[in-house]
Write an enzyme that holds these catalytic residues in place. Structure first.
Site, mmCIF file in Angstrom:
data_model
loop_
_atom_site.group_PDB
_atom_site.id
_atom_site.type_symbol
_atom_site.label_atom_id
_atom_site.label_comp_id
_atom_site.label_asym_id
_atom_site.label_seq_id
_atom_site.Cartn_x
_atom_site.Cartn_y
_atom_site.Cartn_z
ATOM 1 N N LYS A 1 0.838 -1.196 0.000
ATOM 2 C CA LYS A 1 0.000 0.000 0.000
ATOM 3 C C LYS A 1 0.876 1.251 0.000
ATOM 4 O O LYS A 1 1.475 1.621 1.000
ATOM 5 C CB LYS A 1 -0.898 -0.006 1.242
ATOM 6 C CG LYS A 1 -1.851 1.148 1.286
ATOM 7 C CD LYS A 1 -1.618 1.958 2.561
ATOM 8 C CE LYS A 1 -2.263 3.300 2.541
ATOM 9 N NZ LYS A 1 -1.769 4.239 1.552
ATOM 10 N N GLU B 1 10.128 2.590 10.349
ATOM 11 C CA GLU B 1 11.030 3.740 10.161
ATOM 12 C C GLU B 1 10.170 4.976 10.269
ATOM 13 O O GLU B 1 9.228 5.146 9.495
ATOM 14 C CB GLU B 1 11.711 3.700 8.791
ATOM 15 C CG GLU B 1 12.753 2.621 8.631
ATOM 16 C CD GLU B 1 13.909 2.731 9.613
ATOM 17 O OE1 GLU B 1 14.139 3.823 10.177
ATOM 18 O OE2 GLU B 1 14.568 1.700 9.833
ATOM 19 N N CYS C 1 13.565 11.879 5.938
ATOM 20 C CA CYS C 1 13.638 11.571 7.375
ATOM 21 C C CYS C 1 15.075 11.725 7.871
ATOM 22 O O CYS C 1 15.311 11.869 9.065
ATOM 23 C CB CYS C 1 13.058 10.208 7.704
ATOM 24 S SG CYS C 1 13.524 8.949 6.550
ATOM 25 N N GLU D 1 9.604 17.067 14.584
ATOM 26 C CA GLU D 1 9.948 16.960 13.168
ATOM 27 C C GLU D 1 9.019 17.850 12.352
ATOM 28 O O GLU D 1 7.803 17.763 12.468
ATOM 29 C CB GLU D 1 9.818 15.514 12.692
ATOM 30 C CG GLU D 1 10.299 15.344 11.267
ATOM 31 C CD GLU D 1 10.262 13.900 10.793
ATOM 32 O OE1 GLU D 1 9.230 13.248 10.988
ATOM 33 O OE2 GLU D 1 11.269 13.435 10.242
#
Ligand code: ADP
Length: 477
Positions: free
Chosen positions: A171, A246, A280, A379
């Site tokens: 997906k 992750e 990231c 973040e």
């Protein structure tokens, strides 16, 4: 317009579709892509389960040939697929072609790994007994990917899953279905048996959630936000399922007094602003010691003036648009938060308009930030970075490690002593000396610590740890 459909049990299917919009030019529809239902997802899981017994026992040469063909086709079509990537995600064309080449290399690497599958034969501690240790495929793997690396992340999850004999329900992120559709099409034509690789594009809350709720997925490998990663984790405990997560980063880049200024500026500008800061592994905390601080800020500001923000396909663009309106709002909200917290806006911070309507934001640099500010702890995932001034190396290291995340950590220094100490003491899965925090090789482990990652490493031969389960067999001689 043609609908790019889902692939379930070897059949292309799906009539409900959504538009894939170009963030460099929101008038442009890149394509119409199927949006799958919960029933589609369950069918895909059933197909993958049915295909597992045969594929898990398939020959390594068959796996090698399919993975190699896929790698070769991706490489042969790198310009076209790179342009598709740049159009759907917004990174610049050279970055997008580079990522496409990387995807090809990942398939080539795992084509090779398929031929190198091996176990161990060791003596038993008891006489007349032999012990064999082998790795077996895990089962049906759920692959859930984010929008920021539309071809490389699917590649680095799909290639090892197939190499080690697993079947897949994949997906991709809603914003970037195009590259995912293309690699599934390539693998399907390369000869994968029906049901081995199933593609279900669609919403996280529907397709993703149905995957999380299924007892039939033996593993889920996920890259995305911390919030969704936690949902994957909680649902997986329920189903006794293996996971690889992750998630975020708040990566530090330390610049010491003894750094080569141009090396430091190149590394910091790349880390913070290339790929629009949407990596990231991007660095958003530039931790700079007093003696070089003012020179570093002046040189960074000069560097930022030279970076063109524009349409991803335009020659000379250094920074493409932000991926969508929602991410742009997050970025501008954090810029306001930074100002309110008392950080000084040294460069950027403004939206910009270009020939085409898109989500264009200036690279934004704060100075006089502290490590306690929200802009230093959370973040942002955009082209926004802060300079944090510190006294010396010891304080720099302490500030670098003072974060809930631990993906990548960089240092610019000419001191062997500090570089060596930093490599040993940075609390991160990856450490970069005189290099950007982002930009990694495809044949070595990728992953982090603390809030950034959970489970075993991705990429290279370390990928086997997640995609296989170990068996120890004892035989009386
Ligand atoms: P981002 O905020 O960067 O889009 P997400 O974690 O929301 O990060 O998205 C990463 C991937 O997780 C996407 O493919 C998304 O569709 C998927 N996802 C989102 N919500 C869920 C959910 N409830 N269950 C499973 N997958 C989800």
């Amino acid at each position: 317009m043609t609908i790019y459909q889902n692939l379930i049990a070897g059949e292309w299917t799906g009539a409900d579709a959504v538009e894939n919009i170009n963030p460099s030019d929101t008038k442009e529809v890149v394509g119409l892509y199927a949006s799958g239902s919960a029933a589609d997802t369950r069918n895909a899981i059933a197909a993958a389960k049915a295909a597992f017994p045969a594929w898990s026992r398939s020959g390594i040469w068959e796996r090698h040939v399919i993975l190699k063909k896929a790698g070769d086709e991706i490489m042969a079509r790198k310009d076209e697929l790179g342009a598709l990537l740049a159009r759907e995600e917004g990174k610049t064309l050279p970055e997008a072609i580079g990522e496409t080449i990387r995807a090809s290399q990942i398939f080539e690497f795992f084509a090779g790994e398929a031929l190198r599958l091996a176990g161990e034969v060791v003596p038993s501690v008891r006489p007349n007994i032999g012990v064999e240790i082998t790795r077996e495929p895990l089962g049906v793997i759920g692959i859930i990917t984010p929008w920021n690396f539309p071809i490389a992340i699917p590649a680095w999850k799909i290639a090892p899953a197939l190499c080690y004999g697993n079947t897949i329900v994949f997906k991709p992120a809603e914003l970037v279905p195009g590259c995912s559709w293309a690699i599934v099409d390539i693998l399907n034509r390369a000869g994968l048996p029906k049901g081995v690789l199933n593609l279900v594009m669609g919403k996280g809350s529907i397709v993703g959630q149905t995957m999380l709720d299924s007892p039939d997925l033996a593993g889920i490998t996920f890259t995305g936000s911390v919030g969704t990663g936690k949902r994957v984790a909680v649902s997986s405990i329920e189903h006794n399922r293996k996971i690889q997560l992750e998630m975020g980063g708040k990566n530090p880049m330390v610049v010491l007094d003894d750094a080569d200024l141009s090396v430091a500026v190149e590394a910091a500008a790349n880390s913070a602003f290339f790929s629009t800061g949407q990596r990231c592994t991007a660095s958003s905390r530039l931790i700079v010691t007093e003696g070089i601080h003012d020179r570093f800020v002046a040189a960074m500001t000069e560097k930022l003036k030279t970076l063109n923000v524009d349409h991803a396909l335009k020659t000379g663009t250094h920074i493409g648009p932000v991926v969508d309106e929602r991410q742009l709002k997050t970025d501008t909200d954090y810029i306001e938060i930074g100002k309110k917290e008392g950080a000084k806006l040294a460069f950027g911070g403004e939206l910009i308009s270009r020939d085409t309507p898109g989500f264009y934001l200036q690279p934004t640099l704060f100075t006089e930030a502290t490590n306690q500010m929200r802009i230093s702890r959370e973040e942002i995932f955009g082209p926004v970075a802060s300079v944090i001034r510190v006294k010396d190396y010891d304080e720099a290291l302490a500030v670098a490690n003072d974060t809930p995340f631990g993906l990548s950590s960089g240092i610019a220094t000419t001191s062997l002593k500090h570089a060596t100490h930093f490599k040993r003491n940075a609390e991160a899965g990856m450490v970069m000396v005189n290099l950007p925090t982002a930009g990694v090789d495809f044949h070595v482990p990728f992953g982090g610590r603390k809030g950034s990652s959970y489970g075993s490493r991705e990429q290279g031969k370390y990928a086997a740890e997640f995609f296989t389960t170990v068996k120890t067999a004892y035989t009386l001689a």
